[in-house]
Motif scaffolding. Sequence first.
Motif, mmCIF file in Angstrom:
data_model
loop_
_atom_site.group_PDB
_atom_site.id
_atom_site.type_symbol
_atom_site.label_atom_id
_atom_site.label_comp_id
_atom_site.label_asym_id
_atom_site.label_seq_id
_atom_site.Cartn_x
_atom_site.Cartn_y
_atom_site.Cartn_z
ATOM 1 N N GLU A 1 7.179 -10.101 -3.710
ATOM 2 C CA GLU A 1 7.037 -8.943 -3.025
ATOM 3 C C GLU A 1 7.651 -7.741 -3.443
ATOM 4 O O GLU A 1 7.215 -6.725 -3.468
ATOM 5 N N ILE A 2 8.892 -8.117 -3.468
ATOM 6 C CA ILE A 2 10.041 -6.765 -3.871
ATOM 7 C C ILE A 2 9.423 -6.337 -5.246
ATOM 8 O O ILE A 2 9.419 -5.180 -5.313
ATOM 9 N N MET A 3 9.511 -7.331 -6.169
ATOM 10 C CA MET A 3 8.958 -6.653 -7.708
ATOM 11 C C MET A 3 7.527 -6.056 -7.546
ATOM 12 O O MET A 3 7.213 -4.939 -8.193
ATOM 13 N N GLU A 4 6.467 -6.377 -6.800
ATOM 14 C CA GLU A 4 5.390 -5.979 -6.654
ATOM 15 C C GLU A 4 5.251 -4.576 -6.132
ATOM 16 O O GLU A 4 4.819 -3.529 -6.904
ATOM 17 N N ALA A 5 5.981 -4.223 -5.068
ATOM 18 C CA ALA A 5 6.206 -2.982 -4.580
ATOM 19 C C ALA A 5 7.087 -2.119 -5.496
ATOM 20 O O ALA A 5 6.595 -1.047 -5.514
ATOM 21 N N ALA A 6 8.061 -2.617 -6.162
ATOM 22 C CA ALA A 6 9.101 -1.693 -6.714
ATOM 23 C C ALA A 6 8.180 -1.413 -8.275
ATOM 24 O O ALA A 6 8.692 -0.212 -8.771
ATOM 25 N N THR A 7 7.356 -2.055 -8.817
ATOM 26 C CA THR A 7 6.757 -1.914 -10.245
ATOM 27 C C THR A 7 5.263 -1.525 -10.248
ATOM 28 O O THR A 7 4.803 -1.476 -11.330
ATOM 29 N N ASP A 8 4.536 -1.482 -8.866
ATOM 30 C CA ASP A 8 3.195 -1.395 -8.953
ATOM 31 C C ASP A 8 2.605 -2.630 -9.633
ATOM 32 O O ASP A 8 1.412 -2.509 -10.446
ATOM 33 N N PHE B 1 22.356 -10.838 -8.498
ATOM 34 C CA PHE B 1 20.992 -11.639 -8.584
ATOM 35 C C PHE B 1 20.049 -10.699 -9.103
ATOM 36 O O PHE B 1 19.734 -9.568 -8.871
ATOM 37 N N PRO B 2 19.141 -11.407 -10.050
ATOM 38 C CA PRO B 2 17.970 -10.656 -10.712
ATOM 39 C C PRO B 2 16.744 -10.623 -9.619
ATOM 40 O O PRO B 2 16.700 -11.611 -8.957
ATOM 41 N N PHE B 3 15.996 -9.504 -9.622
ATOM 42 C CA PHE B 3 14.656 -9.695 -9.148
ATOM 43 C C PHE B 3 13.643 -9.975 -10.002
ATOM 44 O O PHE B 3 12.717 -10.849 -9.489
ATOM 45 N N GLY B 4 13.638 -9.561 -11.047
ATOM 46 C CA GLY B 4 12.745 -9.733 -12.145
ATOM 47 C C GLY B 4 12.766 -8.758 -13.388
ATOM 48 O O GLY B 4 13.863 -8.196 -13.418
ATOM 49 N N SER B 5 12.015 -9.058 -14.525
ATOM 50 C CA SER B 5 12.092 -8.344 -15.474
ATOM 51 C C SER B 5 10.748 -7.238 -15.474
ATOM 52 O O SER B 5 9.947 -7.398 -14.976
ATOM 53 N N VAL B 6 11.234 -6.023 -16.099
ATOM 54 C CA VAL B 6 10.277 -5.084 -16.290
ATOM 55 C C VAL B 6 9.894 -4.423 -17.535
ATOM 56 O O VAL B 6 11.231 -4.525 -18.343
ATOM 57 N N PRO B 7 8.809 -4.235 -18.232
ATOM 58 C CA PRO B 7 8.746 -3.586 -19.401
ATOM 59 C C PRO B 7 8.771 -1.934 -19.241
ATOM 60 O O PRO B 7 9.015 -1.374 -18.208
ATOM 61 N N PRO C 1 12.821 5.630 -8.671
ATOM 62 C CA PRO C 1 12.059 5.178 -7.521
ATOM 63 C C PRO C 1 11.942 3.484 -7.610
ATOM 64 O O PRO C 1 12.062 3.017 -6.195
ATOM 65 N N ARG C 2 12.235 2.822 -8.712
ATOM 66 C CA ARG C 2 12.234 1.319 -8.772
ATOM 67 C C ARG C 2 13.523 0.797 -7.751
ATOM 68 O O ARG C 2 13.437 -0.197 -7.109
ATOM 69 N N ARG D 1 1.094 -1.166 -0.033
ATOM 70 C CA ARG D 1 0.050 -0.065 0.055
ATOM 71 C C ARG D 1 0.980 1.403 -0.055
ATOM 72 O O ARG D 1 0.691 2.056 -0.597
ATOM 73 N N THR D 2 1.991 1.061 0.758
ATOM 74 C CA THR D 2 3.139 2.250 0.995
ATOM 75 C C THR D 2 3.649 2.754 -0.482
ATOM 76 O O THR D 2 3.422 4.010 -0.810
ATOM 77 N N PHE D 3 4.019 1.768 -1.296
ATOM 78 C CA PHE D 3 4.584 2.011 -2.580
ATOM 79 C C PHE D 3 3.417 2.147 -3.567
ATOM 80 O O PHE D 3 4.137 2.748 -4.777
ATOM 81 N N ARG D 4 2.456 1.687 -3.462
ATOM 82 C CA ARG D 4 1.397 2.027 -4.352
ATOM 83 C C ARG D 4 1.164 3.665 -4.491
ATOM 84 O O ARG D 4 0.697 4.168 -5.762
ATOM 85 N N ARG D 5 1.463 4.190 -3.356
ATOM 86 C CA ARG D 5 0.980 5.528 -3.439
ATOM 87 C C ARG D 5 2.055 6.191 -3.936
ATOM 88 O O ARG D 5 2.000 7.475 -4.339
ATOM 89 N N SER D 6 3.195 5.908 -3.374
ATOM 90 C CA SER D 6 4.399 6.707 -4.024
ATOM 91 C C SER D 6 4.499 6.722 -5.556
ATOM 92 O O SER D 6 3.457 7.243 -6.214
#
Length: 544
Positions: A333-340, A511-517, A396-397, A7-12
Amino acid sequence: MTSVLRRTFRRSIKQEGTEMLLWSRRIFQLAAVATGALYANGALADSKICGQKGGDLIFGMEAKFSTLDQHANAAHSTRNIAMNVFETLMTRDENMSPILDLAESLDISADKKTYTFKLRPNVLFHNGKPLTSADVAASFERYKRVGVDRSALDGIARWETPDPQTFTIVLTAPRATFLESISASTVPIVIVPVEEASAAATHLKPIGTGPFELVELVPDSHVKLKRFDKYVPNAKHKEISGFAGHKEACLDTVTFKALPEPGARTAALEVGEIHAVEDVPTLSQKRLAENKDIKLVRLKNAALNVTYPNQSASPTDNVKVRQAILAALDMEEIMEAATDGAFDLNPSFQFPGQAYYTEAGKELYNQRNPEKSKKLLAEAGYKGEKVTLLTTRDIPRAYTTAFVMSEQMKAAGINAELLVLDWPTALSISMNETKGWNFFFTGWITVTAQGGAQSLRNLADPSNVHKPKDNKSDPIFMEAFQRIANGETLEERKKAFADAQARALDQVMAFPFGSVPKIQATRANVEGYKPFFNTRVSNVWIKR
């Protein structure tokens, strides 16, 4: 913790695996270059690229910049600007395959050791000086001295300049991936005037041969370019391809403005203060898509969200501590917060669909195992030493990734602390210092997109972004890396890549966390803008 953090980072481009070609196919294609047959578009381009000429395009960038010395800086913010000013002997095309740029043709000897490049005629530097092979040689010499990826030049016996339009490279032995190395576009071997090639790292004057020349550079604020009126497009192409092809400066000027705060960057686009942005936050995309004055463009698999440790600083000089940290992490969890929510989990240093994609070492990715982490910490003799996570709010990511990772580390009993600096400072510290930090957070863009050895070069000698002891990377990793670079067949190189990736994850070299568009946007009156791994303002025009 999970719901609160969220919730915190969805706002930001889909990589098709064509970027690494079989040696026999590459020889055929590049032999075709020598006869002028490589380019499918064949005929001389009669340019109708610029619907209109003129105007000043203002581009909002997500990160700050400090230098345009493309030899000595790996930041994408530098490359986004500099590659509109500079050009290279060879670069990568739209599919990240090697392509000629300042070279008009290439001949490869029968023993695959001698590469003879003929330069395009009528190429001028921005200071009015004609391009010659002496400039190419001096640029290669400088890159060998200060270039971030100078290991790309390993295995070269010598280079020669038999005449002003000919540049020849002689290898000590055949190397199947040589053209992939010298065409790499993460920190490309841009060509500069011979009289500028003695400049110290980060002090190069931005004098190139590209469609745009520098007017003004104010670090961390803005860069202004103007059309280089004496630029001659490559007539063998009808359109741009990667950093090469047919390029024209339709615009009078282009101003790149550092606007790292996502809300401010998006608002400036909406009110028309700027014409384009290189990144649209996920939470703003729906609103912008409904705005008739704005166009969205999308590049799938644009970056790999990554971190790497400092192996020369305590406690991350202990492999068990690094393994404990990796074991504790919940990548989703990390990628969800970092990329909305705009991400794909990815255990590889390649994007899915690339020729070298592998899930080797996957068992070490997204373990979410605090108990295993605590066991490894006990085996390491960890006594609560501070682990400093070096990051920046400019991206921000990167900041959000570091924040959530630090909270997960704390939950496993690790004394994690953020060190938040501006992007140029954080990047400089990660590159040049072995004290004061333990993990650095970034995104690998062209590094990953180019595939093969280029995707792991940051972890190999002499780059070694993870700062191993005595600046010598793990010997098992290096043996596999050399097999990637020198393997004769694609299958041999793919097997070596899998071995190297598994070792890098086991030793927690990165190490990778994930891929982003990448979702970019322009005003509706901006024409010709095509998404790529870096910003290209050639062939772009403003409809008035």
